[in-house]
Design a protein around this motif. Structure first.
Motif, PDB file in Angstrom:
ATOM      1  N   LEU A 231      31.667  41.339  36.962  1.00 40.07           N
ATOM      2  CA  LEU A 231      31.851  42.530  36.147  1.00 40.07           C
ATOM      3  C   LEU A 231      32.053  42.167  34.681  1.00 40.07           C
TER       4      LEU A 231
ATOM      5  N   ILE B 209      36.923  46.204  30.654  1.00 38.85           N
ATOM      6  CA  ILE B 209      36.923  45.652  32.008  1.00 38.85           C
ATOM      7  C   ILE B 209      38.135  44.760  32.214  1.00 38.85           C
TER       8      ILE B 209
ATOM      9  N   GLN C  70      36.585  52.312  42.622  1.00 44.21           N
ATOM     10  CA  GLN C  70      37.429  51.609  41.646  1.00 44.21           C
ATOM     11  C   GLN C  70      36.661  51.205  40.388  1.00 44.21           C
ATOM     12  N   PHE C  71      35.488  51.809  40.216  1.00 46.21           N
ATOM     13  CA  PHE C  71      34.665  51.483  39.054  1.00 46.21           C
ATOM     14  C   PHE C  71      33.803  52.685  38.714  1.00 46.21           C
TER      15      PHE C  71
ATOM     16  N   SER D 212      30.008  57.102  39.293  1.00 46.70           N
ATOM     17  CA  SER D 212      30.335  55.837  39.927  1.00 46.70           C
ATOM     18  C   SER D 212      29.208  55.501  40.891  1.00 46.70           C
TER      19      SER D 212
ATOM     20  N   ARG E  88      41.146  48.325  38.725  1.00 46.61           N
ATOM     21  CA  ARG E  88      40.391  49.570  38.637  1.00 46.61           C
ATOM     22  C   ARG E  88      39.831  49.697  37.227  1.00 46.61           C
ATOM     23  N   ILE E  89      38.561  50.052  37.152  1.00 49.08           N
ATOM     24  CA  ILE E  89      37.881  50.145  35.867  1.00 49.08           C
ATOM     25  C   ILE E  89      37.297  51.553  35.742  1.00 49.08           C
TER      26      ILE E  89
END
Length: 407
Positions: free
Chosen positions: A85, A132, A345-346, A356, A390-391
């Protein structure tokens, strides 16, 4: 990582998609590399750039060769996901600047790249890198309160203004920061809702993961009670047990823990919440999901004996249960509360826009959905799993207020 019913599915899916993953990864790297070479001709910098990518590609290939998702494998996966990521996403989000420049260069017979545009590209990549990094370090406890007010013409008058705080996907086995977790729990109590409803996945796999957190979670308060259901991870289906008895004992212990933290666990059953002479029905089903997940839950059994004209709230961990079963149920279920997806979570949520990758797996994946007055709320989750952070999809405390719709 959140959408497969067995841990091995992660590796199988990765192996199938490996050529495409590597192709996209390399294409993005090669394109972004143009900005690097525009700003610097230092060969050492160029070697470092590609060495990091080669090591990461080796890591990606390595995890597809693993067939057992033990603790070491899970830690390796989490680490590689974080590195991927931080390396890949900033390049992808910054590359459109280079693409825009290339469009202009086409009409100018491809002059050399502009130094300032390459600087802007690297600066933009740096911003995304910091976002991030924040998500991976602080995002796991960056709790957000999300509020919804829902109107129903048949809500009993005594429940006009009734408030629900919903939690989901605690995943206690992923926690390590007691202060961070407590921040979220304090936020829950600060809402002072009438009830607290927890929609499953208390642990990752084993009941013992919750042991150190029992005192903290037992301090959650709600005047009309705390109620819960099980999620897919609570059954211990994703690890190998020495005996069937050991697995059964784990589930029995987990059910006890719900009581120890003050939650009434609903196992395909309904309880009645009363205010004076009026009431609403709270239904709780065991986990039921599509896409290979176990379908333990039985809504027909859970709602047996509930009057057709009762106001009904359903707790069901997996949102696929809503379209798969609930909407076709012969009784009108006014509100369904789910979790499960974590919003992957992204993602991105800004000014009403949300996205997402999980949306390509789950039709209902985060927030509120409405089907002719039958509502579903999908909680983004309190904890985290797999990715250690988490992003953009921050951990959530949902507060839902029920209002009586005036004629």
């Amino acid at each position: 990582m959140f959408v497969c019913s067995k841990k091995t599915c992660f590796f199988i899916d990765m192996a199938k998609r490996l050529p495409l993953i590597l192709l996209l990864f390399l294409a993005g790297d090669i394109y972004f590399y143009q900005a690097v070479t525009t700003l610097s001709q230092n060969p050492l910098l160029h070697w470092v750039y590609w060495l990091l990518d080669i090591l990461l590609i080796i890591g990606i290939i390595s995890i597809t060769m693993i067939r057992r998702a033990g603790n070491n494998a899970q830690r390796l996966i989490a680490t590689l996901m974080a590195v991927m990521l931080m390396d890949f996403i900033p390049k992808i989000f910054a590359s459109p600047v280079l693409l825009a420049e290339d469009v202009m260069r086409i009409f100018r017979s491809f002059p050399p790249r502009n130094l300032y545009i390459s600087e802007a590209t690297l600066a933009l990549a740096g911003i995304f890198f910091l976002i991030i990094l924040f998500g991976l370090t602080r995002g796991k406890h960056f709790y957000r309160v999300r509020r919804e007010t829902l109107f129903f013409p048949d809500l009993p008058a005594a429940f006009d203004g009734f408030t629900i705080t919903q939690l989901s996907d605690i995943h206690a086995g992923s926690f390590s920061d007691a202060e961070g977790v407590q921040k979220g729990l304090d936020l829950v109590n600060a809402q002072k809702s009438d009830v607290i409803l927890f929609t499953g996945d208390l642990v990752n796999n084993q009941a013992t993961e919750m042991d150190r957190w029992i005192p903290a979670f037992s301090k959650l308060k709600a005047p009309m009670g705390k109620f819960s259901v099980l999620g897919n991870h609570d059954y211990g289906d994703y690890i190998k047990w020495e005996t069937a008895e050991a697995k059964s004992a784990n589930l029995a212990r987990l059910k006890q823990i719900h009581g120890e933290i003050g939650f009434r666990l609903l196992l395909d059953e309904t309880i009645t919440l009363k205010k004076g002479e009026q009431s609403i029905s709270l239904i709780g089903v065991e986990n039921w999901g599509t896409g290979g997940f176990h379908q333990y839950g039985d809504l027909k059994k859970a709602a047996a004996g509930v009057p057709d004209d009762a106001f009904k709230i359903l707790m069901s961990h997996d949102p696929s249960h809503w379209e798969g079963v609930t909407l076709d149920h012969h009784q009108h279920v006014h509100l369904t509360l789910s979790g499960h997806t974590h919003g992957m979570q992204f993602g991105i949520e800004l000014f009403g826009f949300k996205w997402s990758p999980i949306k390509y797996v789950y039709k209902q994946w985060a927030g509120l959905y409405d089907n002719d007055g039958r509502f579903l709320y999908v909680n983004r989750g309190f904890g985290f799993l797999g990715l250690k952070g988490r992003i953009g999809m921050w951990p959530e405390v949902a507060v839902i207020t029920l209002k009586r719709k005036k004629a």
